[in-house]
Design an enzyme around this catalytic site. Structure first.
Site, PDB file in Angstrom:
ATOM      1  N   ASP A 174       0.854  -1.193   0.000  1.00 10.33           N
ATOM      2  CA  ASP A 174       0.000   0.000   0.000  1.00 10.33           C
ATOM      3  C   ASP A 174       0.885   1.235   0.000  1.00 10.33           C
ATOM      4  O   ASP A 174       1.807   1.336   0.797  1.00 10.33           O
ATOM      5  CB  ASP A 174      -0.946   0.029   1.204  1.00 10.33           C
ATOM      6  N   SER A 208     -10.573   8.953   8.126  1.00  8.96           N
ATOM      7  CA  SER A 208     -11.729   8.466   7.372  1.00  8.96           C
ATOM      8  C   SER A 208     -11.602   6.991   7.004  1.00  8.96           C
ATOM      9  O   SER A 208     -12.559   6.389   6.516  1.00  8.96           O
ATOM     10  CB  SER A 208     -11.913   9.297   6.094  1.00  8.96           C
ATOM     11  N   ASN A 209     -10.427   6.399   7.227  1.00 12.15           N
ATOM     12  CA  ASN A 209     -10.231   4.971   6.944  1.00 12.15           C
ATOM     13  C   ASN A 209     -10.755   4.076   8.065  1.00 12.15           C
ATOM     14  O   ASN A 209     -11.062   2.903   7.840  1.00 12.15           O
ATOM     15  CB  ASN A 209      -8.742   4.647   6.766  1.00 12.15           C
ATOM     16  N   ARG A 218     -13.678   1.184   8.522  1.00 14.14           N
ATOM     17  CA  ARG A 218     -13.685  -0.081   7.786  1.00 14.14           C
ATOM     18  C   ARG A 218     -12.310  -0.757   7.733  1.00 14.14           C
ATOM     19  O   ARG A 218     -12.225  -1.959   7.490  1.00 14.14           O
ATOM     20  CB  ARG A 218     -14.187   0.144   6.352  1.00 14.14           C
ATOM     21  N   LYS A 272       0.211   2.631   5.667  1.00 18.92           N
ATOM     22  CA  LYS A 272      -0.799   1.608   5.925  1.00 18.92           C
ATOM     23  C   LYS A 272      -0.177   0.221   6.037  1.00 18.92           C
ATOM     24  O   LYS A 272      -0.607  -0.595   6.866  1.00 18.92           O
ATOM     25  CB  LYS A 272      -1.860   1.615   4.823  1.00 18.92           C
ATOM     26  N   ASP A 299      -8.847  -0.601  -5.135  1.00 22.36           N
ATOM     27  CA  ASP A 299     -10.130   0.073  -5.364  1.00 22.36           C
ATOM     28  C   ASP A 299     -10.066   0.901  -6.640  1.00 22.36           C
ATOM     29  O   ASP A 299     -10.608   1.990  -6.700  1.00 22.36           O
ATOM     30  CB  ASP A 299     -10.470   0.965  -4.158  1.00 22.36           C
ATOM     31  N   CYS A 325     -10.587 -11.439 -19.839  1.00 24.78           N
ATOM     32  CA  CYS A 325     -11.599 -12.229 -20.548  1.00 24.78           C
ATOM     33  C   CYS A 325     -12.991 -11.642 -20.322  1.00 24.78           C
ATOM     34  O   CYS A 325     -13.839 -11.649 -21.214  1.00 24.78           O
ATOM     35  CB  CYS A 325     -11.577 -13.678 -20.060  1.00 24.78           C
ATOM     36  N   CYS A 344     -15.228   3.704  -3.518  1.00 28.44           N
ATOM     37  CA  CYS A 344     -15.907   3.904  -2.227  1.00 28.44           C
ATOM     38  C   CYS A 344     -15.737   5.328  -1.715  1.00 28.44           C
ATOM     39  O   CYS A 344     -16.530   5.800  -0.907  1.00 28.44           O
ATOM     40  CB  CYS A 344     -15.419   2.895  -1.198  1.00 28.44           C
ATOM     41  N   CYS A 358     -20.250  20.235  -6.416  1.00 28.40           N
ATOM     42  CA  CYS A 358     -20.392  18.909  -5.825  1.00 28.40           C
ATOM     43  C   CYS A 358     -19.318  18.759  -4.755  1.00 28.40           C
ATOM     44  O   CYS A 358     -18.764  19.758  -4.288  1.00 28.40           O
ATOM     45  CB  CYS A 358     -20.291  17.813  -6.892  1.00 28.40           C
TER      46      CYS A 358
END
Length: 451
Positions: free
Chosen positions: A120, A127-128, A131, A144, A188, A232, A246, A408
């Site tokens: 990583d 914010s990690n 999860r 990490k 991700d 494939c 995410c 946004c």
């Protein structure tokens, strides 16, 4: 004339920056103490670990500690001593120590996987933590891979763990992957998926692929036996604007835990030859209804560019160029508009904010509820794309002189919205706010929340 509001905002920003720096210093010092303790306990440094691809000599028997520790799985008829020995002598590479990689690593180490590689490039952020369960508050700011290593060694100090605190790419992937038996794709982003697929096919390594978004998850194994590889199924990458990670779409931590644990299970099955491997099948998990679906996917593509008998791709390529997006889970900033269709947040704050205008926030309602700019109106991007907003703003759209500004979270969805509205109303002044609310916090109001 002194702008007291601007001065107060700057004061608050400076105080917050100083507090963040102090907290970061404390975290770094704590991380240093933990690393020094690990080194003192006999753990090899990264440089020593990565200087050789040789794995330690295979073990031929279990120790008394092994028997006591792994007794509950040793008594499984299809597992037994030979299964535990295979696991003890195995090596697994986990790419991405996030929501999937953390639970996968945790269960592999707990089960007795002898050698684990962790990749990583990123550092732990607050914010990690909802999860990415191997990390902790006091290790925010730490690599990490290193953070996960510390937690894993506390769980099982007999596991040999190599940290690769770097971005895996075309230049280093083959060298990093080669010594491992199984690779877990816990990334991700699309570019890394293609990279890992191609490298694993070339090196004949099974690739356990997992993904999680919102309340849903998926799991499959690529490049194993007669099963297909990732190319494939997806010979051509999706357009960047169609990809959601995410960070943009959100994810519930428990969902990543479920998929990550199942990735660990598939890796164990591959290593010891237990049960049916998820090759040629796709497991789909719907967390909302708690339904699992197991579907067949296509077989090997005879003309696949990588895994066919006569592949066109025989060495790794530039995957960021191939996919048109970065090989990280960070934002892939879109560039869809002309410069005159874009508005910097400082310019909006200094000039336009005090003038008549229409400020449309195109985030979903759940995000709009978290925080919003004054006088902004929530019009989700979905309503703009299906034109249901037209009736709602018919009067404002009649005024061609009224500036319309769209924003946004980070400045991507607003560009898509501007494109769509401009196609219908080319004579209007329609612009997007560059960088969105993140830019607003960084350049205008340091007290505005970031998520």
């Amino acid at each position: 004339m002194i702008d007291s509001e601007a001065l107060e905002s700057e004061r608050v920003k400076l105080k917050r920056d100083i507090a963040d720096l102090r907290a970061n210093l404390n975290r770094k010092e704590q991380c240093l103490r933990e690393l020094e303790a690990a080194i003192a306990a006999g753990e090899d440094s990264d440089e020593a670990e990565e200087s050789s691809n040789d794995m330690p000599t295979p073990q031929t028997k279990l120790t008394n500690d092994d028997i006591a520790r792994y007794s509950r799985q040793l008594i499984l008829q299809d597992f037994g001593v030979q299964g535990q020995l295979k696991l003890k002598n195995s090596s697994v590479l986990i790419v991405g120590m996030g929501g999937l990689g953390c639970p996968a690593a945790q269960y592999l180490v707990a089960a007795g996987c002898g050698h684990l590689g962790l990749i990583d490039y990123d550092e732990v952020e607050r914010s990690n933590l909802h999860r990415q369960i191997l990390h902790s508050e006091h290790r925010c700011g730490m690599s990490k891979a290193e953070s996960a290593r510390i937690a894993l060694l506390e769980l099982n100090s007999h596991c040999q763990i190599r940290c690769h605190s770097r971005l895996i790419n075309s230049m280093n992937a083959m060298h990093i992957i080669r010594p491992y038996d199984v690779v877990l794709d816990c990334s991700d982003n699309v570019a890394t998926r293609y990279l890992l697929n191609d490298a694993c096919v070339m090196l004949r390594k099974p690739l356990v692929s997992g993904s999680a978004l919102k309340m849903d998850g998926q799991l499959t194994v690529y490049g194993y036996g007669q099963g297909p590889c990732y190319r494939c199924i997806y010979p051509v990458p999706p357009p960047p604007e169609a990809v959601t990670n995410c960070g943009d779409g959100g994810v519930l931590g428990a969902v990543t835990g479920i998929i990550g644990a199942m990735q660990a299970l598939e890796a164990i099955k591959l290593i010891i030859g237990l049960g049916d491997v998820m090759s040629g099948r796709l497991l789909i998990f719907d967390g909302s209804s708690f339904m699992f679906r197991n579907i067949r996917i296509r077989t090997k593509r005879p003309n696949c560019h990588v895994c066919s008998a006569q592949p066109l791709i025989t060495e790794l390529i530039d995957y960021e160029m191939f996919c048109g997006m970065h090989a990280t889970d960070k934002d892939n900033p879109l560039d869809l508009l002309e410069p005159d269709q874009r508005l910097e947040v400082k310019e909006y704050h200094q000039k336009l904010q005090s003038q008549p205008h229409l400020l449309l926030d195109v985030r979903p309602p759940a995000e709009f509820e978290i925080c919003q700019l004054p006088r902004s109106i929530n019009v989700p991007l979905s309503e703009i794309l299906d034109d249901s907003y037209l009736k709602r703003f018919a009067k404002q759209l009649e005024d061609k002189e009224l500036p319309i500004v769209l924003l946004c979270r980070r400045g991507n969805d607003s560009q898509i919205a501007v494109q769509h509205i401009t196609n219908r109303f080319p004579a209007h002044s329609i612009r997007d706010l560059v960088g969105g609310l993140h830019a607003w916090t960084g350049s205008v109001d340091a007290t505005f929340p970031i998520y």
